[in-house]
Every structure is written in structure tokens, then in C-alpha cells.
Design an enzyme around this catalytic site. Structure first.
Site, PDB file in Angstrom:
ATOM      1  N   GLU A 234      37.238  54.548  47.702  1.00  0.00           N
ATOM      2  CA  GLU A 234      38.479  53.777  47.807  1.00  0.00           C
ATOM      3  C   GLU A 234      39.651  54.620  48.311  1.00  0.00           C
ATOM      4  O   GLU A 234      40.574  54.102  48.945  1.00  0.00           O
ATOM      5  CB  GLU A 234      38.832  53.135  46.464  1.00  0.00           C
ATOM      6  CG  GLU A 234      37.903  52.003  46.034  1.00  0.00           C
ATOM      7  CD  GLU A 234      36.662  52.493  45.293  1.00  0.00           C
ATOM      8  OE1 GLU A 234      36.432  53.723  45.214  1.00  0.00           O
ATOM      9  OE2 GLU A 234      35.916  51.623  44.777  1.00  0.00           O
TER      10      GLU A 234
ATOM     11  N   PHE B 294      35.275  45.767  30.052  1.00  0.00           N
ATOM     12  CA  PHE B 294      34.547  46.616  31.004  1.00  0.00           C
ATOM     13  C   PHE B 294      35.324  46.720  32.323  1.00  0.00           C
ATOM     14  O   PHE B 294      35.758  45.722  32.885  1.00  0.00           O
ATOM     15  CB  PHE B 294      33.150  46.025  31.266  1.00  0.00           C
ATOM     16  CG  PHE B 294      32.388  46.827  32.284  1.00  0.00           C
ATOM     17  CD1 PHE B 294      32.035  48.148  32.032  1.00  0.00           C
ATOM     18  CD2 PHE B 294      32.055  46.280  33.510  1.00  0.00           C
ATOM     19  CE1 PHE B 294      31.352  48.904  32.981  1.00  0.00           C
ATOM     20  CE2 PHE B 294      31.373  47.028  34.465  1.00  0.00           C
ATOM     21  CZ  PHE B 294      31.031  48.346  34.198  1.00  0.00           C
ATOM     22  N   GLN B 295      35.493  47.939  32.772  1.00  0.00           N
ATOM     23  CA  GLN B 295      36.215  48.255  34.017  1.00  0.00           C
ATOM     24  C   GLN B 295      37.649  47.731  34.013  1.00  0.00           C
ATOM     25  O   GLN B 295      38.160  47.292  35.039  1.00  0.00           O
ATOM     26  CB  GLN B 295      35.451  47.742  35.243  1.00  0.00           C
ATOM     27  CG  GLN B 295      34.188  48.552  35.487  1.00  0.00           C
ATOM     28  CD  GLN B 295      33.574  48.352  36.844  1.00  0.00           C
ATOM     29  OE1 GLN B 295      33.651  47.278  37.419  1.00  0.00           O
ATOM     30  NE2 GLN B 295      32.953  49.403  37.362  1.00  0.00           N
TER      31      GLN B 295
ATOM     32  N   LYS C 193      40.221  38.115  37.755  1.00  0.00           N
ATOM     33  CA  LYS C 193      39.017  37.528  38.351  1.00  0.00           C
ATOM     34  C   LYS C 193      38.985  36.009  38.178  1.00  0.00           C
ATOM     35  O   LYS C 193      38.682  35.272  39.124  1.00  0.00           O
ATOM     36  CB  LYS C 193      37.777  38.163  37.709  1.00  0.00           C
ATOM     37  CG  LYS C 193      36.474  37.701  38.316  1.00  0.00           C
ATOM     38  CD  LYS C 193      35.282  38.474  37.767  1.00  0.00           C
ATOM     39  CE  LYS C 193      34.003  38.050  38.472  1.00  0.00           C
ATOM     40  NZ  LYS C 193      32.830  38.813  38.006  1.00  0.00           N
TER      41      LYS C 193
ATOM     42  N   MET D 163      46.249  77.769  53.257  1.00  0.00           N
ATOM     43  CA  MET D 163      47.661  77.814  52.878  1.00  0.00           C
ATOM     44  C   MET D 163      47.841  78.463  51.505  1.00  0.00           C
ATOM     45  O   MET D 163      48.793  79.224  51.291  1.00  0.00           O
ATOM     46  CB  MET D 163      48.254  76.395  52.885  1.00  0.00           C
ATOM     47  CG  MET D 163      49.730  76.347  52.619  1.00  0.00           C
ATOM     48  SD  MET D 163      50.659  77.374  53.789  1.00  0.00           S
ATOM     49  CE  MET D 163      51.209  76.130  54.948  1.00  0.00           C
TER      50      MET D 163
END
Ligand SMILES: Cc1ncc(C[n+]2csc(CCOP(=O)(O)OP(=O)(O)O)c2C)c(N)n1
Length: 617
Positions: free
Chosen positions: A76, A138-139, A188, A503
Site C-alpha cells: 500500500e 478484526f483488522q 464495510k 547520506m
């Protein structure tokens, strides 16, 4: 600005959620169908995303959309940076999508990145069912809470009838005023429930009215100061690119004859080849740009924010300068440096009005006279040009980047990661056009280059897009090569492979007695398959590229550089990765160490510029 004026004006264009379209009266559909329909109506043609349980209802109608292309990324974070790259290359709103919980939290870094660099993106996340929110379902992750400080605005939508309007509002907020990321988190069950789709929608945004028209009195005052100044500098930031005000900037610069500096976020806002351009200011800016700001008597800040990387030690920054500060976001004005003349407005309008007001000053006989100033500036510019050392038998990273710029040409789009290669790409490529240098300036996000290049190329397929990446950065998001291959997005990647986190190693060289703690990525020689010693390549970037279905090339000596770049330029039907194996001890110069006054700039290691009186006119 009115919708009509905005449509005619440069700048990120809000999508077509306005009033022009014929209203579609009440079509029954699910919330998820309304979401996809609203995205279509908002003009979205590309979404970068990754599915999962909570966002699954949205993926179903997406399959039927003929207007929206969904690009399935490999992480993602890649989707978020791709949306940013798309937005910066096209001037439109970028869109990314993810599921709840870990999908959404994987978007946090690119959202923070877009927020720091004022990039308009809309991030859509699925959320657990409305009734389960707050139960550690969940999630479940409170992504609205998590992203509150790193979004311009965010929404939690729990009712299907709110979905379409919220999408319209999200695009409007992302693109107007100071652009930025907007997150829309949708439960959802709201996507699964029936609703009635109507478009266009009424925007309901009390209190959100960005001021674009600057105040005439402030403009007149600024113009008077510009003609009276002896040592002015036009300090140009990313806001000028966001406002698409580069043509106006050129008019103002040429009208006044004032020197221009372009920040890391504004490279390409003013042609590097222009004689009024002194280059980039800041920690790794040119001596001329840093010193011009430092010794100026008037700073005209246009869409810039006096970032600490530009000012150095703030209390000693430009001690004699008065400040005109123009920005669309009033919160920026006098945040770090107090403005003598604050101007709130869209840079395109501000700069146009400033030019008109300066013309009026000229007509009244008050003209700019910066001759003495230019004699100092020219001395600094010629005495301390950008340069680099080459070490016999090895490849200088700066040389590779310089040649990339020359061979790819001024129309090519470059993205970078974060580190030395980013600074060299800002220094050694001549940017002539807006939207040709995309990088993570505010957040400094390693891993930005490749997915941003993917997004830029998806939005501008006709452009040559080069990701210039460090070997450290590349390993953070290189799995998006698979996305590029499968979706036929033929970007080109130049890995500036110095085997180290360059760097950080540079800071260890300069400030930690060359104690290289944990900055070596691929140490020492390895053993070849036939038993002999060979350079250790972990991973072997050519093989990695080939494993993903890209063309992999390697270049290890200066005399191969042009031919290798030309070979990569000739490949149009697949992504190309070039492993440029470069010298590991090259350093970025000039440098103002962090927290130190810009007066202490070092042109090269141990080399402090001598200004011997030229500045004391
Ligand atoms: C996500 C993230 N982690 C850590 C850092 C700190 N950091 C800044 S530059 C840099 C080194 C980058 O190395 P590389 O990609 O090889 O580029 P180079 O400097 O060698 O050109 C690191 C670790 C960062 N900016 N971003």
C-alpha cells in the site's frame, strides 16, 4: 475563486463535481456502487490500490467500471506514493485505496509525505462494520484518528447515502486552497447497504473558503518595497508549482530583474538556464543562492515556508532582510520568520497582481536598481559554481546524474529517493519545465522514487520518466517493479549504487569521526560462482530487475555511462533498471550543517567561501 475562475486558472483542478453536469436523479444502487460512480463522476481515471476484507465491496463494482483503471500494487505504501507521483506529474488529484487495519496503516507514510509536500491525493480505506467500530474488531484501526494530524481533512463514513457527497467534498478539499491529502474511511456495511445515487451533489463545507485573491493594499506595499530594495531575492517554493504560476513568475522576475532561488520543492518552477536564476537555496544549495538570501535586504517568499533546511539556524537567517510572504495558507505566514508584508492568496493571482503593481511603480518613475547587487551575485556565482571531484578508476555519482539529465533532456520527468542521490539530482540536472522533478522534500521518505515514477508514468504515458534512486531507498519499494511490468508502465530506474546509506555515511564522515555504524549495505568482496573474488552484490540489481521481468543493465565506468543511458532510453516496452556502481565516498557539497548559520556554508570539505567585501556595498 469561483468555479469558473478555478477552471481557467492554473493549479490542481478539482474534479468535475461542480454544477456543470446534468443531475442524475436518484438511481438505486449499493453504497459501493455509489462510491465507484462518484469516483467516475469526479473524473478519476486511475486508482492505485490493494484489496482486503473491509474494502472488498468496493472492488466488486470496480470490475465493471470502464472509466477507472485500478492498478494493483505490491504494497500500500507504493499505492500512496504512486498517487502522489500521478498528482504531481499531472496536476490532478491522485487516488489510492486500501483495506482496513494494516492496509490503511501502510498508507500512513505516503499520506504524511503528501501532507508535508502539499500534494492533492484522496485515500479511500475500508473500515469494519459501523457497529463494530471501537471494539477491536478484526483488522480494525482508527485510521481517521491516526491520520488526523497528517491529512488536510479526513472523513469516517458510516451511512451509504453519505458516500457520494463525501467523495465530492474530498476531491474539492484536496485540490483547492493549499492542496493536500484527504482520507475517506468507509464502513464495510455502508458499502453493502442500498442507497440512491444523486449527482452532482451539494457541497456542505461550512468554514472552508480558501482565500485566493490577495489584498490590494498588501500588494501595493510589496511592490513599493521591491522597487526600493537594493538586495532583493525572489524565494520561490513549491506553492508556485502547485498554483501553476510559473509563467507569471517569469514575468515578475524579468520585470524586476531580481534574482530567483528555487527550493527543493520548486525545482523546475523557473528555468535553470535563466540568467536570473541562482539555483537552490538551503543545506545543499548553491553558494550564490544561500548567500543571496543571507545578505538580502528584501525576501519575497512565494509559496515557500522558511523550512529549517532553507533557513539554517533561524535566528541568524537573513538578518537584514525585510520579508514579503505570500502563501495560500495563512498558517504559514510568520510561522518561522515574521513577515513585514503578509499576503494571503493563490500564487498565480499574487504574482500577477505584484507584476501589475510593479509596473505602476515603474510608470511613476520608481524603478528597480539592483546593479551593485548583481555584481556581488555574479562574483559568488562564478567563484563558487557547483562541482565535484572524480576519483580515477571509479564512477562519480554526480557524473552519472549529470549525464542522465543531459541525455534524457528537459522534457523528462525525474523522481528521486532520499539521500545524496536526491541532492545531486536537484543540483546537477537542469530543470527547465514545471512538473519535471518530483521528490519527497518535507518528509524525506526513502522509497518514494520508484512508486512515484510509476504514478507519474501512469498519468503521463508519453513522458520519459526516470527514477533516480539510492541502493538503500530502492530496496524499500522495489517490489513495485512487478506492478510496472504487469501493468505495462515502462519507467526507467537509475540505482546510484554506492553500497551504503550514503547520506548517513556522509554525516558519519563529517560529524562522527568516520565511525560507520550500520550504514554499509553490501560490504567487501564476495565469492563468485566459479570460486574467484568479485564485488559483493546483495542483491544483484540486474538479476533482481530480470526476476521481475524488467531489463537490467549495469554500468561501472565513466566511459560506459552515455552508452548505457542511451540503451535504457531506447527501451520503451519494459521497465529498465540500471545498476550504476559508483564511488562510495563521494559527498554532497556545498553544505550548511544542520542547526548552523547559513553564514557558515562550506563550498566543499573544509572550504569556506571568502566574500572579501563584495557583499558590503
Ligand atoms: C524511511 C526512512 N528511513 C530512514 C531515513 C534516514 N535516511 C536519510 S538518507 C538515508 C540514506 C539513503 O541511502 P541510499 O538510498 O543508498 O541513498 P544515498 O544517500 O546513498 O544516495 C537514510 C537512511 C529516511 N530518510 N527515510
Amino acid at each position: 475563486m469561483t468555479e469558473q475562475a478555478r477552471a481557467a486558472a492554473p493549479g490542481p483542478q478539482p474534479h468535475s463535481h461542480g454544477t456543470q453536469r446534468v443531475a442524475t436523479a436518484g438511481i438505486p444502487m449499493t453504497g459501493a456502487q455509489a462510491l465507484i460512480r462518484a469516483l467516475e463522476e469526479s473524473g478519476v481515471d486511475t486508482i492505485f490500490g490493494y484489496p482486503g476484507g473491509a474494502i472488498l465491496p468496493a472492488y466488486d463494482p470496480l470490475l465493471d467500471s470502464t472509466r477507472v483503471r485500478h492498478i494493483l500494487v505490491r504494497h500500500e505504501q507504493g499505492a500512496g506514493h504512486a498517487a502522489t507521483g500521478y498528482a504531481q506529474a499531472t496536476g490532478r488529484v491522485g487516488v489510492c485505496m486500501a483495506t482496513s487495519g494494516p492496509g490503511a496503516t501502510n498508507l500512513v507514510t505516503p499520506i504524511a509525505d503528501a501532507h508535508m509536500d502539499s500534494v492533492p491525493i484522496v485515500a479511500i480505506t475500508g473500515q469494519v462494520n459501523a457497529a463494530s467500530i471501537g471494539t477491536d474488531a478484526f483488522q480494525e484501526a482508527d485510521i481517521v484518528g491516526i491520520t488526523m494530524p497528517i491529512t488536510k481533512h479526513n472523513f469516517l463514513v458510516t451511512r451509504p447515502e453519505d458516500i457520494a457527497r463525501t467523495i465530492a467534498e474530498a476531491f474539492h478539499i484536496a485540490a483547492t486552497g493549499r492542496p493536500g491529502p484527504v482520507l475517506v474511511d468507509i464502513a464495510k456495511d455502508a458499502m453493502q447497504s442500498p442507497t440512491t445515487f444523486r449527482w452532482p451533489v451539494e457541497l456542505d463545507l461550512p468554514g472552508y473558503r480558501p482565500v485566493s485573491k490577495p489584498h490590494a493594499k498588501q500588494i501595493r506595499e510589496a511592490a513599493r518595497m521591491i522597487v526600493e530594495a537594493k538586495r532583493p531575492v525572489l524565494y520561490v517554493g513549491g506553492g508556485v508549482l502547485k498554483a501553476r504560476a510559473t509563467a507569471q513568475l517569469r514575468v515578475l522576475a524579468e520585470l524586476t530583474g531580481a534574482p530567483v532561488v528555487t527550493t527543493l520543492m520548486a525545482r523546475g518552477a523557473f528555468p535553470d538556464s535563466h540568467p536570473l536564476h541562482l539555483g537552490m537555496p538551503g543545506m545543499h544549495g548553491t553558494v550564490a543562492a544561500v548567500t543571496a538570501l543571507q545578505k538580502s535586504d528584501l525576501i519575497i517568499a512565494l509559496g515557500a515556508r522558511f523550512d529549517d533546511r532553507v533557513t539554517g539556524k533561524l535566528s541568524s537567517f537573513a538578518p537584514e532582510a525585510k520579508v514579503v510572504h505570500a502563501d495560500i495558507d495563512p498558517a504559514e505566514i510568520s510561522k518561522n520568520r515574521v513577515a513585514d508584508v503578509p499576503i494571503v492568496g493563490d500564487c498565480a493571482e499574487v504574482i500577477t497582481d505584484l507584476a501589475t503593481a510593479v509596473r505602476a511603480e515603474h510608470a511613476a518613475g520608481r524603478v528597480c536598481d539592483y546593479a551593485a547587487w548583481w555584481s556581488s551575485l555574479e562574483t559568488w556565482r562564478t567563484r563558487y559554481p557547483l562541482g565535484y571531484e572524480t576519483v580515477k578508476g571509479s564512477l562519480a555519482p554526480q557524473f552519472v546524474i549529470e549525464r542522465l539529465g543531459r541525455i534524457a533532456g528537459p522534457e523528462a520527468v525525474f523522481t528521486t529517493g532520499v539521500g545524496q542521490h536526491q541532492m545531486w539530482a536537484a543540483q546537477f540536472i537542469n530543470y527547465e519545465n514545471p512538473g519535471t522533478f518530483l521528490n519527497s522534500g518535507g518528509a524525506g521518505t526513502m522509497g518514494y522514487a520508484l512508486p512515484a515514477a510509476m504514478g507519474a508514468k501512469a498519468g503521463r504515458p508519453e513522458a520519459t520518466v526516470w527514477a533516480i534512486d539510492g541502493d538503500g531507498c530502492f530496496q524499500m519499494t522495489n517490489q513495485e517493479l512487478a506492478t510496472c511490468v504487469i501493468n505495462e508502465i515502462p519507467i526507467k530506474v537509475a540505482v546510484i549504487n554506492n553500497g551504503t546509506l550514503g547520506m548517513v555515511r556522509q554525516w558519519q564522515t563529517l560529524f562522527y569521526n568516520q565511525r560507520y555504524s550500520n550504514t554499509t549495505l553490501a560490504a567487501g568482496p564476495g565469492v563468485s560462482s566459479v570460486g574467484g573474488a568479485e564485488p559483493r552484490r546483495v542483491p544483484d540489481f540486474v538479476k533482481l530487475a530480470e526476476a521481475y521481468g524488467c531489463v537490467g543493465l549495469r554500468c561501472e565506468s565513466p566511459d560506459q555511462v552515455d552508452a548505457t543511458i542511451e540503451k535504457a532510453m531506447a527501451i520503451d516496452d519494459a521497465p529498465v533498471v540500471v545498476d550504476f556502481v559508483v564511488h562510495q565516498d563521494a559527498m554532497v557539497w556545498p553544505m550548511v550543517p544542520a542547526g548552523v548559520s547559513n553564514d557558515e556554508i562550506l563550498a566543499a570539505r573544509g572550504m569556506r567561501p571568502v566574500f572579501d567585501g563584495v557583499d558590503d556595498e
